[in-house]
Each structure stands twice: as C-alpha cells, then as structure tokens.
Design a protein around this motif. Structure first.
Motif, mmCIF file in Angstrom:
data_model
loop_
_atom_site.group_PDB
_atom_site.id
_atom_site.type_symbol
_atom_site.label_atom_id
_atom_site.label_comp_id
_atom_site.label_asym_id
_atom_site.label_seq_id
_atom_site.Cartn_x
_atom_site.Cartn_y
_atom_site.Cartn_z
ATOM 1 N N GLY A 187 0.800 -1.218 0.000
ATOM 2 C CA GLY A 187 0.000 0.000 0.000
ATOM 3 C C GLY A 187 0.830 1.264 0.000
ATOM 4 O O GLY A 187 1.949 1.302 0.535
ATOM 5 N N THR A 188 0.305 2.322 -0.614
ATOM 6 C CA THR A 188 0.987 3.612 -0.655
ATOM 7 C C THR A 188 -0.036 4.722 -0.854
ATOM 8 O O THR A 188 -1.113 4.500 -1.419
ATOM 9 C CB THR A 188 2.022 3.661 -1.800
ATOM 10 N N ASP A 189 0.299 5.911 -0.389
ATOM 11 C CA ASP A 189 -0.537 7.085 -0.639
ATOM 12 C C ASP A 189 0.025 7.937 -1.777
ATOM 13 O O ASP A 189 -0.552 8.969 -2.130
ATOM 14 C CB ASP A 189 -0.650 7.945 0.623
ATOM 15 N N GLN A 190 1.142 7.510 -2.337
ATOM 16 C CA GLN A 190 1.830 8.303 -3.354
ATOM 17 C C GLN A 190 1.393 7.893 -4.759
ATOM 18 O O GLN A 190 2.146 7.321 -5.536
ATOM 19 C CB GLN A 190 3.354 8.151 -3.198
ATOM 20 N N LEU A 191 0.136 8.173 -5.087
ATOM 21 C CA LEU A 191 -0.398 7.877 -6.415
ATOM 22 C C LEU A 191 -0.656 9.174 -7.169
ATOM 23 O O LEU A 191 -1.009 10.197 -6.561
ATOM 24 C CB LEU A 191 -1.702 7.077 -6.306
ATOM 25 N N GLU A 192 -0.484 9.140 -8.497
ATOM 26 C CA GLU A 192 -0.697 10.341 -9.305
ATOM 27 C C GLU A 192 -1.319 9.989 -10.648
ATOM 28 O O GLU A 192 -1.229 8.842 -11.119
ATOM 29 C CB GLU A 192 0.632 11.072 -9.521
ATOM 30 N N ALA A 193 -1.962 10.973 -11.262
ATOM 31 C CA ALA A 193 -2.606 10.779 -12.564
ATOM 32 C C ALA A 193 -1.553 10.572 -13.646
ATOM 33 O O ALA A 193 -0.463 11.158 -13.599
ATOM 34 C CB ALA A 193 -3.478 11.983 -12.892
ATOM 35 N N VAL A 194 -1.874 9.721 -14.644
ATOM 36 C CA VAL A 194 -0.907 9.369 -15.678
ATOM 37 C C VAL A 194 -1.579 9.266 -17.044
ATOM 38 O O VAL A 194 -2.805 9.321 -17.166
ATOM 39 C CB VAL A 194 -0.221 8.016 -15.359
ATOM 40 N N LYS A 195 -0.744 9.078 -18.057
ATOM 41 C CA LYS A 195 -1.181 8.779 -19.414
ATOM 42 C C LYS A 195 -0.929 7.294 -19.660
ATOM 43 O O LYS A 195 0.115 6.766 -19.281
ATOM 44 C CB LYS A 195 -0.386 9.627 -20.409
ATOM 45 N N TYR A 196 -1.892 6.605 -20.297
ATOM 46 C CA TYR A 196 -1.749 5.151 -20.442
ATOM 47 C C TYR A 196 -2.514 4.663 -21.668
ATOM 48 O O TYR A 196 -3.557 5.220 -22.023
ATOM 49 C CB TYR A 196 -2.288 4.440 -19.193
ATOM 50 N N LYS A 197 -1.997 3.587 -22.312
ATOM 51 C CA LYS A 197 -2.649 2.987 -23.478
ATOM 52 C C LYS A 197 -3.151 1.598 -23.117
ATOM 53 O O LYS A 197 -2.394 0.761 -22.604
ATOM 54 C CB LYS A 197 -1.683 2.906 -24.654
ATOM 55 N N VAL A 198 -4.410 1.325 -23.421
ATOM 56 C CA VAL A 198 -5.062 0.062 -23.081
ATOM 57 C C VAL A 198 -4.633 -1.041 -24.053
ATOM 58 O O VAL A 198 -4.406 -0.787 -25.242
ATOM 59 C CB VAL A 198 -6.598 0.240 -23.135
ATOM 60 N N ILE A 199 -4.538 -2.276 -23.570
ATOM 61 C CA ILE A 199 -4.188 -3.413 -24.420
ATOM 62 C C ILE A 199 -5.290 -3.697 -25.439
ATOM 63 O O ILE A 199 -6.440 -3.306 -25.247
ATOM 64 C CB ILE A 199 -3.908 -4.683 -23.586
ATOM 65 N N PRO A 200 -4.959 -4.403 -26.537
ATOM 66 C CA PRO A 200 -5.973 -4.761 -27.535
ATOM 67 C C PRO A 200 -7.005 -5.737 -26.971
ATOM 68 O O PRO A 200 -6.733 -6.481 -26.031
ATOM 69 C CB PRO A 200 -5.151 -5.419 -28.652
ATOM 70 N N ASP A 201 -8.177 -5.761 -27.586
ATOM 71 C CA ASP A 201 -9.277 -6.602 -27.138
ATOM 72 C C ASP A 201 -9.170 -7.999 -27.758
ATOM 73 O O ASP A 201 -9.450 -8.189 -28.946
ATOM 74 C CB ASP A 201 -10.619 -5.961 -27.511
ATOM 75 N N ARG A 202 -8.787 -8.976 -26.964
ATOM 76 C CA ARG A 202 -8.583 -10.340 -27.467
ATOM 77 C C ARG A 202 -9.898 -10.999 -27.886
ATOM 78 O O ARG A 202 -9.905 -11.863 -28.768
ATOM 79 C CB ARG A 202 -7.876 -11.195 -26.412
ATOM 80 N N ILE A 203 -11.016 -10.603 -27.282
ATOM 81 C CA ILE A 203 -12.303 -11.203 -27.648
ATOM 82 C C ILE A 203 -12.787 -10.653 -28.987
ATOM 83 O O ILE A 203 -13.288 -11.404 -29.832
ATOM 84 C CB ILE A 203 -13.357 -10.964 -26.553
ATOM 85 N N VAL A 204 -12.630 -9.371 -29.207
ATOM 86 C CA VAL A 204 -12.962 -8.797 -30.508
ATOM 87 C C VAL A 204 -12.063 -9.396 -31.584
ATOM 88 O O VAL A 204 -12.525 -9.757 -32.676
ATOM 89 C CB VAL A 204 -12.834 -7.263 -30.480
ATOM 90 N N ALA A 205 -10.777 -9.537 -31.269
ATOM 91 C CA ALA A 205 -9.842 -10.143 -32.224
ATOM 92 C C ALA A 205 -10.277 -11.558 -32.579
ATOM 93 O O ALA A 205 -10.277 -11.955 -33.757
ATOM 94 C CB ALA A 205 -8.427 -10.148 -31.646
#
Length: 418
Positions: A217-235
């Motif tokens: 656990g930590t209280d040191q969290l911050e907002a970020v930029k992130y890219k989601v993985i591809p959808d394996r079910i749609v694929a």
C-alpha cells in the motif's frame, strides 16, 4: 432500437485493426478515482459500457471527455462516493468503482449492478475481499453501504479466481496500509494491464498473471497517461469471421500470447493461421475437423466470452463437437436462436453438442447477450440469405461499430433504424 441485417455468402478479405479491450478499459477508468488529477487513457473504444462508466464518473464529480479513441478524465473535483442507482443498473462493471472509491473516500454506496443475463453473478467475493481489508459492510434491501476509516493490508484467498473481485481488491489495496496478498487470483491479461496502469500511477504491485498478487500500500499515487491493451475477444470474433466466410483476413494490433487458446482450437480443426507478434492471419482450410471437447475456464483456459462464437463456427464443421461451459450456468441462450437458422445443437445441462455440416439459413433472431449477438452476426455472414438481428444494444456494449468494421473487409451488413 433497430436491428442489424447481414447478407450471407460473401468472403471477407483485408486487414482489420483491433480496438482497445473493453474489459481492460473499464477497471482502468474506475481506477482513476484513486488519485486526483488529469488522466489520458488511450485506445478506448466507443462502446455503450464505456459511455455508462464515463457517465458514472461525471455523476461523481469528475470531468470526462471521449474524443476519437482517447479518454480525458479530471478526478480533482470528485466529491461523491455514491454511485447513482440508475446508472449502476445499466452495467455489471460499475461494481469496479467500489474498491477505489472506498480507498479514496473511506465510504461507498452501491446498488445491484446490471449487465448480460448469462447466469448468477454474485458480488460476494468483492465484499469478502474488502471486508478482509477492514471494510465494514451493511447490506440493505436494495443497496450496500461500505465504510472504512483506513484499509489495512491482508492475506486473503479467493474461493474462485474471479476477475472482477481480483481487480476490485487490487485497486482498494493500493492505498491500504501495509501488504496485501491475493491468493487464487484471476490471471487474465486485463488484470496484468490494470497492474501496469496502477504501477505507472505509483502503486507497488507484482504477480499479476499468476495466482498470487502482492500489493504494497501507498498514498503516493498520481494521474498518468496510459494505453489500453488490444481486445482479445474482438480479435477472436473477427478471426472467426474470416474462418466462417472462407476468407483471407489479417487482424492487426493483437498480443499473440492472448490468442493462444483460440488459435490452438482452430488449428485442431484444420484452420490455417499465421502469427507474428502483433498480427494474425487466417485462411480457413478446406477439410475442417470437429473437436471432441472444448471446456471454458479461467485464463489461460478457453474464454467463456468466445464460447458462443466458437459454437457458430463448429456448426459449419462436419462431425460432432462438444462444448462444456464451466463459467456461467446460463450461457447457451444463443443455441435456440441458432436453431432457428437450421443449426443442430443439443443442450444438456452445461454441455452443448454441435452436429455440424448443415448450411445455416437467414432468419429473424435476437441477441440475448453481448457475445450471443456477435455469434449471430458470424452466423449471418456464413448463411444463405439475410439474417436480421434484434436487440443489438447488447452488441454495442462490446464491439465498436462492428458493422463498419466488417463492411471494410467486404461484408454486406447494415443497421436498420427502429
């Protein structure tokens, strides 16, 4: 509401890029409430479930914007830990907000979540996990009130490797005091993606993708930029579209390791598949064989979310195949719809016996749930005549403009306004 019309008998050819995974994006969007700030989440598909999650975040006080495939979220103004009843009833994944809201505000009020009617989907594992972290839970007739002055790390065991419970506990534990260990954790790729997102925020998590996940656990969290993985079910659905039409389709933006269970089954059937790191190409063989038994199960087993689509494919394979559904007890509703199209499918408890080799015929059918709707589109692509699929709102929960995607590779498919 409208319907989708699919004219069968057309081979599909071309390349398709797969959008980000719904089942990864939803918990990641929920996790943005853990720390205030401005987030940029990339490759998020335009789905009704995504819209509901953003509406919930907006109702909680966040500022959200979904432009093209990027979602911008500002959680600095988030002030309400009470999820609106009407919105929560629209989507099962709204339950993902329970853990992060409790961790940030020390309180959360939730209602029974909605979603597809594919079987009993209790949230008891979510509640047990949060209680193990020190939450006090009061259950009333139609809502649940959770409180915790401070969550405390715990060593807990999940009776079943539930994806949702694993993710909810992970998110809550990021801000708990001390160490949390989740044993018998779900191992799905979407959980690893959530771990990677949380760690980028500053969390300290290891073990996702294995049965044991450890969170410091930590209280040191911050907002970020992130890219989601591809959808394996749609694929997987698009891969089967190529197979069903005896076409030549290349699927781009995939993780090959996420596709192994489906690819293994298709190769057993005689389908020709070429794989690289982020692409997969399919050209259906001329002498396909049935499979003796396919069982759905938690990852890395065969995904229950591909069961309906595989069933349709097996109706075209000469011989008898058996699918055993081990995850949800009410997930064969599509069989009745496929029988309207001429499929020979026998259901006994949790087993489906598919007697393949009969050409399907276009009919008026209905999508009983998300994946059933996708399966009916596949059936329509391969059948004789035109298929009309009703209740398409289910399909739009998990496929971003599936009609446009399929038209781009040669399908004759359109929406008819209702």
């Amino acid at each position: 509401m409208g319907k989708i019309a699919v004219e069968g008998g057309r081979q599909l050819h071309g390349n398709l890029r797969i959008h980000g995974a719904k089942n990864a994006a939803l918990p990641i969007l929920a996790a943005t409430v853990l720390a205030e700030g401005q987030y940029s989440i990339q490759d998020v598909p335009h789905l009704s479930d995504i819209s509901v999650m953003l509406d919930i975040l907006t109702a909680l006080g966040a500022k959200t914007k979904h432009k093209e495939s990027n979602v911008l979220i500002d959680t600095g103004s988030l002030i309400v830990p009470h999820i609106p009843r009407d919105l929560m009833g629209l989507m099962r994944s709204s339950i993902f907000l329970m853990g992060p809201l409790l961790a940030r505000f020390g309180e959360v009020i939730v209602y029974p979540p909605g979603g597809c009617a594919i079987g009993e989907r209790k949230i008891d594992l979510h509640l047990k996990g949060l209680q193990a972290l020190g939450a006090s839970i009061e259950e009333y007739n139609d809502y649940i009130h959770c409180t915790a002055s401070r969550l405390i790390g715990a060593d807990l065991f999940l009776d079943y490797p539930s994806v949702g419970a694993t993710e909810n506990i992970m998110m809550a534990a990021t801000r708990a005091k001390g160490k949390t260990i989740i044993r018998n954790a779900a191992r799905e790729p979407e959980i690893t993606d959530l771990q990677n997102f949380l760690n980028k925020m500053g969390a300290k998590i290891r073990g996702a993708g294995t049965p044991i996940i450890v969170i410091e656990g930590t209280d040191q969290l911050e907002a970020v930029k992130y890219k989601v993985i591809p959808d394996r079910i749609v694929a997987g659905t698009m891969l089967l579209a190529g197979c069903m039409t005896e076409g030549d389709v290349t699927i781009e933006n995939i993780y090959d390791e996420h596709m192994e269970s489906l690819v293994s089954v298709l190769r057993q059937c005689g389908v020709e598949i070429e794989m690289a790191h982020d692409i997969i190409k399919v050209s259906s063989g001329s002498h396909l064989k049935p499979v003796q038994l396919i069982e759905t199960g938690p990852y890395p087993g065969f995904p229950t979310d591909m069961q309906a689509q595989l069933m349709v494919f097996l109706t075209a394979v000469n011989g008898t195949s058996i699918i055993r559904e081990n995850v949800f007890e009410n997930r064969f509703k599509h069989a009745a719809e496929l029988r309207k199209m001429g499929a020979r499918i026998e259901i006994k408890q949790n087993e489906a016996r598919i007697i393949g080799g009969t050409r399907l015929v276009g009919s008026e059918v209905k999508a009983t749930d998300l994946r059933a709707g996708a399966a009916l589109i596949l059936a329509g692509l391969a059948c004789e005549g035109t298929t009309y699929i009703n209740q398409i709102h289910h399909i739009d929960r998990g496929y971003d403009r599936i009609d446009e995607q399929l038209r781009s590779i040669g399908a004759q498919i359109c929406r008819i306004p209702g």
